[in-house]
Design a protein around this motif. Structure first.
Motif, PDB file in Angstrom:
ATOM      1  N   ALA A   1      -5.738  -4.177   0.906  1.00  0.00           N
ATOM      2  CA  ALA A   1      -4.319  -3.806   0.719  1.00  0.00           C
ATOM      3  C   ALA A   1      -3.610  -3.946   2.074  1.00  0.00           C
ATOM      4  O   ALA A   1      -4.240  -3.783   3.125  1.00  0.00           O
ATOM      5  N   TYR A   2      -2.330  -4.240   2.037  1.00  0.00           N
ATOM      6  CA  TYR A   2      -1.567  -4.346   3.289  1.00  0.00           C
ATOM      7  C   TYR A   2      -1.580  -3.006   4.022  1.00  0.00           C
ATOM      8  O   TYR A   2      -1.552  -2.952   5.246  1.00  0.00           O
ATOM      9  N   SER A   3      -1.640  -1.921   3.234  1.00  0.00           N
ATOM     10  CA  SER A   3      -1.671  -0.585   3.845  1.00  0.00           C
ATOM     11  C   SER A   3      -2.938  -0.393   4.682  1.00  0.00           C
ATOM     12  O   SER A   3      -2.925   0.357   5.656  1.00  0.00           O
TER      13      SER A   3
ATOM     14  N   PRO B   1       3.462   3.183   3.365  1.00  0.00           N
ATOM     15  CA  PRO B   1       4.654   2.323   3.436  1.00  0.00           C
ATOM     16  C   PRO B   1       5.905   3.146   3.147  1.00  0.00           C
ATOM     17  O   PRO B   1       5.876   4.023   2.292  1.00  0.00           O
TER      18      PRO B   1
ATOM     19  N   HIS C   1       1.107  -4.859  -7.200  1.00  0.00           N
ATOM     20  CA  HIS C   1       1.879  -3.649  -6.924  1.00  0.00           C
ATOM     21  C   HIS C   1       3.349  -3.948  -7.243  1.00  0.00           C
ATOM     22  O   HIS C   1       3.823  -5.060  -6.969  1.00  0.00           O
TER      23      HIS C   1
ATOM     24  N   GLN D   1       6.090  -3.330  -5.772  1.00  0.00           N
ATOM     25  CA  GLN D   1       6.849  -3.852  -4.618  1.00  0.00           C
ATOM     26  C   GLN D   1       6.525  -5.329  -4.399  1.00  0.00           C
ATOM     27  O   GLN D   1       7.401  -6.134  -4.123  1.00  0.00           O
TER      28      GLN D   1
ATOM     29  N   GLN E   1       8.970  -8.510  -4.561  1.00  0.00           N
ATOM     30  CA  GLN E   1       9.140  -9.412  -3.404  1.00  0.00           C
ATOM     31  C   GLN E   1       8.863 -10.877  -3.742  1.00  0.00           C
ATOM     32  O   GLN E   1       9.229 -11.778  -2.985  1.00  0.00           O
TER      33      GLN E   1
ATOM     34  N   ASP F   1      -2.084  -1.213  -6.541  1.00  0.00           N
ATOM     35  CA  ASP F   1      -1.910  -1.875  -5.246  1.00  0.00           C
ATOM     36  C   ASP F   1      -2.315  -3.342  -5.358  1.00  0.00           C
ATOM     37  O   ASP F   1      -2.951  -3.750  -6.336  1.00  0.00           O
ATOM     38  N   THR F   2      -1.919  -4.128  -4.373  1.00  0.00           N
ATOM     39  CA  THR F   2      -2.117  -5.579  -4.429  1.00  0.00           C
ATOM     40  C   THR F   2      -3.607  -5.933  -4.466  1.00  0.00           C
ATOM     41  O   THR F   2      -4.043  -6.733  -5.285  1.00  0.00           O
TER      42      THR F   2
ATOM     43  N   THR G   1       7.177  -5.013   5.919  1.00  0.00           N
ATOM     44  CA  THR G   1       7.041  -3.646   5.391  1.00  0.00           C
ATOM     45  C   THR G   1       6.813  -2.707   6.577  1.00  0.00           C
ATOM     46  O   THR G   1       6.008  -2.987   7.454  1.00  0.00           O
TER      47      THR G   1
HETATM   48  O1  LIG Z   1      -0.421  -2.786  -2.441  1.00  0.00           O
HETATM   49  C1  LIG Z   1      -0.554  -2.894  -1.226  1.00  0.00           C
HETATM   50  O2  LIG Z   1      -1.258  -3.764  -0.705  1.00  0.00           O
HETATM   51  C2  LIG Z   1       0.151  -1.964  -0.344  1.00  0.00           C
HETATM   52  O3  LIG Z   1      -0.262  -1.764   0.758  1.00  0.00           O
HETATM   53  C3  LIG Z   1       1.418  -1.321  -0.842  1.00  0.00           C
HETATM   54  C4  LIG Z   1       2.681  -2.106  -0.493  1.00  0.00           C
HETATM   55  C5  LIG Z   1       3.935  -1.205  -0.769  1.00  0.00           C
HETATM   56  O4  LIG Z   1       3.823  -0.095  -1.231  1.00  0.00           O
HETATM   57  O5  LIG Z   1       5.030  -1.691  -0.489  1.00  0.00           O
HETATM   58  C6  LIG Z   1       2.680  -2.424   0.940  1.00  0.00           C
HETATM   59  C7  LIG Z   1       3.158  -3.608   1.406  1.00  0.00           C
HETATM   60  C8  LIG Z   1       3.763  -4.616   0.525  1.00  0.00           C
HETATM   61  O6  LIG Z   1       5.154  -4.436   0.660  1.00  0.00           O
HETATM   62  C9  LIG Z   1       3.402  -4.423  -0.883  1.00  0.00           C
HETATM   63  C10 LIG Z   1       2.831  -3.294  -1.321  1.00  0.00           C
END
Ligand SMILES: O=C(O)C(=O)C[C@]1(C(=O)O)C=C[C@@H](O)C=C1
Length: 350
Positions: free
Chosen positions: A53-55, A92, A144, A146, A150, A167-168, A212
């Motif tokens: 995950a990006y997080s 985020p 996810h 978001q 995007q 989540d992604t 983000t």
């Molecule tokens: O789903 C993920 O990978 C996250 O880390 C969550 C998340 C978010 O909540 O915005 C973080 C970054 C990206 O903008 C897409 C998703």
């Protein structure tokens, strides 16, 4: 230069994802979970999602000496930090295309945690699928909400059904584990590597600049000293409510403008405990109209230790029945300094 060891890609070797249930069980144990287990990390940082995950990248960037701890939901990460399971939580807060992450704003109010830092990631989304899948085979795409927002233009052109998941990387994991044919996942390059998926396309976000911003939370506030914020600019985040009546928001914001304090963000959220109020014009015998009741979240440039900022907050309290400082912390000057395509093992040195 020592580097983070490449993570094992063996299924079953992934770290356990924290859930509300596992946290409740851990709270009942007298011996803390994980006690006695050797770890090369001194600290732990909670993030929402699963590895890839990006997080997770943000947690490693914001807490270089901490083990990233996956959590099922945002609230689990807040809870993990509150009950000392982790030392920090990285979440985020806003995205340059999708806007604010409202659930995190609401949790900031419910939990008495403190913002001690911020970081951001330039998010480059990839379209992933089972090996051998062609773009034209896809009928559904998971990610996810978001990430789906995007990449909305791209996915519309592709003519696929969009499905939201937690989540992604979780979407990528689901496609791989359930061997979902004709189903894609919008996720990171690292998620493709971790779950053995093909990258059908990359950089599929609607705008090149897709950043983000994440906040780093701790149980204790960062205590800034006077003069702090001069070398490295500080940012302060607050939340407040307003009295009813005309011009109240204008009055509240003027406390910053009058002192040349640069406001970088404003967000309003319904006040969950009292979402609708009845307004009564002064001197009127009968109640007036009903309106929504809001909380305002503001970020401004300045350290809490700066007397100018302190005066502004004292002034604000004259028109704000409720005000809380969420944190005062070093400001990130270079947005998206880390690209999500950066090899994960080089994000942190250990
Ligand atoms: O789903 C993920 O990978 C996250 O880390 C969550 C998340 C978010 O909540 O915005 C973080 C970054 C990206 O903008 C897409 C998703």
């Amino acid at each position: 230069m020592s580097q983070r060891q490449p993570q094992q890609l063996v299924p079953g070797m992934q770290p356990a994802v924290l859930t509300m249930d596992s946290l409740l069980r851990a709270a009942e144990q007298t011996v803390p979970q994980g006690a006695g287990e050797a770890s090369k990390f001194r600290y732990r940082a909670a993030y929402q999602g699963v590895p890839g995950a990006y997080s997770e990248m943000a947690a490693c960037k914001a807490c270089p000496d901490a083990e990233p701890v996956p959590c099922e939901q945002f609230e689990v990460a807040f809870q993990a930090l509150s009950q000392w399971t982790t030392d920090w939580a990285v979440l985020p807060i806003e995205n340059s295309l999708g806007g604010s992450i409202h659930a995190v704003y609401d949790l900031l109010l419910r939990y008495r945690l403190h913002i001690v830092g911020e970081t951001s990631i330039a998010v480059n989304h990839c379209l992933l699928a089972l090996p051998g899948t062609k773009l034209s085979d896809l009928t559904r795409v998971l990610s996810h909400p978001q990430a789906l927002a995007q990449t909305d233009t791209y996915l519309r052109k592709l003519g696929v059904v969009k499905e939201a998941v937690d989540d992604t990387a979780g979407a990528a994991q689901m496609v791989a584990r359930q061997q979902l044919q004709g189903v894609g996942a919008v996720a990171s390059r690292r998620a493709a590597e971790l779950y053995g998926l093909d990258i059908l396309d990359e950089d599929i976000q609607d705008a090149k600049d897709n950043v983000t911003r994440f906040i780093k939370l701790a149980r204790d506030p960062l205590l800034s000293r006077e003069g702090e914020g001069e070398a490295t600019p500080f940012k302060t985040s607050i939340v407040f409510s307003l009295k009813e009546g005309p011009g109240q928001l204008f009055k509240a914001l003027s406390v910053f403008a009058l002192r040349d304090i640069d406001m970088t963000k404003i967000e309003s959220r319904p006040m969950r405990t009292n979402p609708i109020v009845l307004t009564k014009p002064e001197g009127a015998a009968q109640a007036g109209k009903q309106r929504f009741n809001y909380l305002f979240y503001i970020d401004f440039v300045g350290a809490l230790s700066d007397p100018v900022c302190q005066n502004a907050l004292r002034h604000l309290q004259e028109s704000a029945p409720f005000m809380r400082v969420l944190g005062s912390y070093p400001m990130e000057l270079q947005l998206g300094g880390l690209d999500s395509n950066t090899p994960f093992d080089s994000i942190n040195e250990h």
